[in-house]
Design a protein around this motif. Sequence first.
Motif, PDB file in Angstrom:
ATOM      1  N   ARG A   1      37.036  57.401  43.044  1.00 50.66           N
ATOM      2  CA  ARG A   1      37.708  56.509  42.089  1.00 50.66           C
ATOM      3  C   ARG A   1      38.261  55.278  42.819  1.00 50.66           C
ATOM      4  O   ARG A   1      38.187  54.162  42.311  1.00 50.66           O
ATOM      5  N   ILE A   2      38.795  55.486  44.009  1.00 55.20           N
ATOM      6  CA  ILE A   2      39.300  54.368  44.803  1.00 55.20           C
ATOM      7  C   ILE A   2      38.154  53.421  45.147  1.00 55.20           C
ATOM      8  O   ILE A   2      38.300  52.196  45.089  1.00 55.20           O
ATOM      9  N   ALA A   3      36.979  53.985  45.476  1.00 50.99           N
ATOM     10  CA  ALA A   3      35.808  53.154  45.771  1.00 50.99           C
ATOM     11  C   ALA A   3      35.415  52.328  44.548  1.00 50.99           C
ATOM     12  O   ALA A   3      35.029  51.162  44.672  1.00 50.99           O
ATOM     13  N   GLU A   4      35.532  52.917  43.342  1.00 50.99           N
ATOM     14  CA  GLU A   4      35.240  52.172  42.105  1.00 50.99           C
ATOM     15  C   GLU A   4      36.202  50.993  41.957  1.00 50.99           C
ATOM     16  O   GLU A   4      35.788  49.889  41.598  1.00 50.99           O
ATOM     17  N   PHE A   5      37.483  51.225  42.208  1.00 52.50           N
ATOM     18  CA  PHE A   5      38.473  50.147  42.121  1.00 52.50           C
ATOM     19  C   PHE A   5      38.142  49.041  43.118  1.00 52.50           C
ATOM     20  O   PHE A   5      38.183  47.854  42.793  1.00 52.50           O
ATOM     21  N   ASN A   6      37.829  49.440  44.347  1.00 53.79           N
ATOM     22  CA  ASN A   6      37.522  48.450  45.387  1.00 53.79           C
ATOM     23  C   ASN A   6      36.294  47.636  45.015  1.00 53.79           C
ATOM     24  O   ASN A   6      36.273  46.417  45.220  1.00 53.79           O
ATOM     25  N   ALA A   7      35.274  48.283  44.463  1.00 56.29           N
ATOM     26  CA  ALA A   7      34.057  47.575  44.059  1.00 56.29           C
ATOM     27  C   ALA A   7      34.370  46.574  42.941  1.00 56.29           C
ATOM     28  O   ALA A   7      33.897  45.436  42.963  1.00 56.29           O
ATOM     29  N   ALA A   8      35.166  47.006  41.979  1.00 57.66           N
ATOM     30  CA  ALA A   8      35.529  46.120  40.862  1.00 57.66           C
ATOM     31  C   ALA A   8      36.344  44.929  41.358  1.00 57.66           C
ATOM     32  O   ALA A   8      36.138  43.799  40.907  1.00 57.66           O
ATOM     33  N   GLU A   9      37.259  45.163  42.282  1.00 54.12           N
ATOM     34  CA  GLU A   9      38.050  44.066  42.838  1.00 54.12           C
ATOM     35  C   GLU A   9      37.163  43.092  43.612  1.00 54.12           C
ATOM     36  O   GLU A   9      37.356  41.874  43.553  1.00 54.12           O
ATOM     37  N   SER A  10      36.184  43.623  44.328  1.00 58.72           N
ATOM     38  CA  SER A  10      35.259  42.774  45.077  1.00 58.72           C
ATOM     39  C   SER A  10      34.447  41.901  44.119  1.00 58.72           C
ATOM     40  O   SER A  10      34.262  40.706  44.360  1.00 58.72           O
ATOM     41  N   GLU A  11      33.972  42.502  43.026  1.00 57.01           N
ATOM     42  CA  GLU A  11      33.218  41.744  42.026  1.00 57.01           C
ATOM     43  C   GLU A  11      34.083  40.633  41.425  1.00 57.01           C
ATOM     44  O   GLU A  11      33.621  39.502  41.243  1.00 57.01           O
ATOM     45  N   LEU A  12      35.327  40.961  41.115  1.00 53.99           N
ATOM     46  CA  LEU A  12      36.242  39.973  40.539  1.00 53.99           C
ATOM     47  C   LEU A  12      36.489  38.834  41.537  1.00 53.99           C
ATOM     48  O   LEU A  12      36.488  37.657  41.167  1.00 53.99           O
ATOM     49  N   GLU A  13      36.696  39.187  42.786  1.00 46.33           N
ATOM     50  CA  GLU A  13      36.936  38.176  43.816  1.00 46.33           C
ATOM     51  C   GLU A  13      35.736  37.235  43.937  1.00 46.33           C
ATOM     52  O   GLU A  13      35.901  36.010  44.028  1.00 46.33           O
ATOM     53  N   GLN A  14      34.535  37.786  43.906  1.00 45.96           N
ATOM     54  CA  GLN A  14      33.330  36.961  43.980  1.00 45.96           C
ATOM     55  C   GLN A  14      33.231  36.041  42.767  1.00 45.96           C
ATOM     56  O   GLN A  14      32.889  34.858  42.896  1.00 45.96           O
ATOM     57  N   ALA A  15      33.508  36.559  41.592  1.00 43.87           N
ATOM     58  CA  ALA A  15      33.444  35.751  40.372  1.00 43.87           C
ATOM     59  C   ALA A  15      34.467  34.624  40.419  1.00 43.87           C
ATOM     60  O   ALA A  15      34.187  33.490  40.034  1.00 43.87           O
ATOM     61  N   LEU A  16      35.659  34.901  40.917  1.00 41.71           N
ATOM     62  CA  LEU A  16      36.692  33.867  41.022  1.00 41.71           C
ATOM     63  C   LEU A  16      36.301  32.808  42.048  1.00 41.71           C
ATOM     64  O   LEU A  16      36.547  31.617  41.841  1.00 41.71           O
ATOM     65  N   ASP A  17      35.699  33.233  43.144  1.00 38.98           N
ATOM     66  CA  ASP A  17      35.232  32.274  44.151  1.00 38.98           C
ATOM     67  C   ASP A  17      34.175  31.349  43.559  1.00 38.98           C
ATOM     68  O   ASP A  17      34.190  30.144  43.802  1.00 38.98           O
ATOM     69  N   LEU A  18      33.247  31.904  42.769  1.00 39.41           N
ATOM     70  CA  LEU A  18      32.217  31.087  42.132  1.00 39.41           C
ATOM     71  C   LEU A  18      32.831  30.097  41.145  1.00 39.41           C
ATOM     72  O   LEU A  18      32.396  28.949  41.048  1.00 39.41           O
ATOM     73  N   ALA A  19      33.853  30.526  40.440  1.00 44.40           N
ATOM     74  CA  ALA A  19      34.487  29.660  39.440  1.00 44.40           C
ATOM     75  C   ALA A  19      35.241  28.503  40.105  1.00 44.40           C
ATOM     76  O   ALA A  19      35.395  27.439  39.526  1.00 44.40           O
ATOM     77  N   LYS A  20      35.702  28.708  41.340  1.00 44.69           N
ATOM     78  CA  LYS A  20      36.473  27.678  42.046  1.00 44.69           C
ATOM     79  C   LYS A  20      35.573  26.608  42.668  1.00 44.69           C
ATOM     80  O   LYS A  20      36.041  25.529  42.962  1.00 44.69           O
ATOM     81  N   ARG A  21      34.302  26.924  42.869  1.00 40.53           N
ATOM     82  CA  ARG A  21      33.399  25.959  43.513  1.00 40.53           C
ATOM     83  C   ARG A  21      33.192  24.744  42.628  1.00 40.53           C
ATOM     84  O   ARG A  21      33.059  24.874  41.404  1.00 40.53           O
TER      85      ARG A  21
END
Length: 80
Positions: A57-77
Amino acid sequence: MQVTLSVSGRGLIALPVAMRKAAGIRPQDSLIAETTAEGILLRPAVTLPLEIYSPERIAEFNAAESELEQALDLAKRPKS
């Protein structure tokens, strides 16, 4: 509502049905007993379920946070 209660030799008290209904106390409810200047106060104890996260479950949270971080980085470009 006021009633007179007896304390058993084991320190137990029984609350009358009418008093439990008026206070919304159901079987297996938890109460907090607190001493006050006026005597003993009984009030509901708020209990919340607790989830203990498995490593999966912790791995699921970490994966979701990583996806969110990537999406936010793309939005900032800057857009070209």
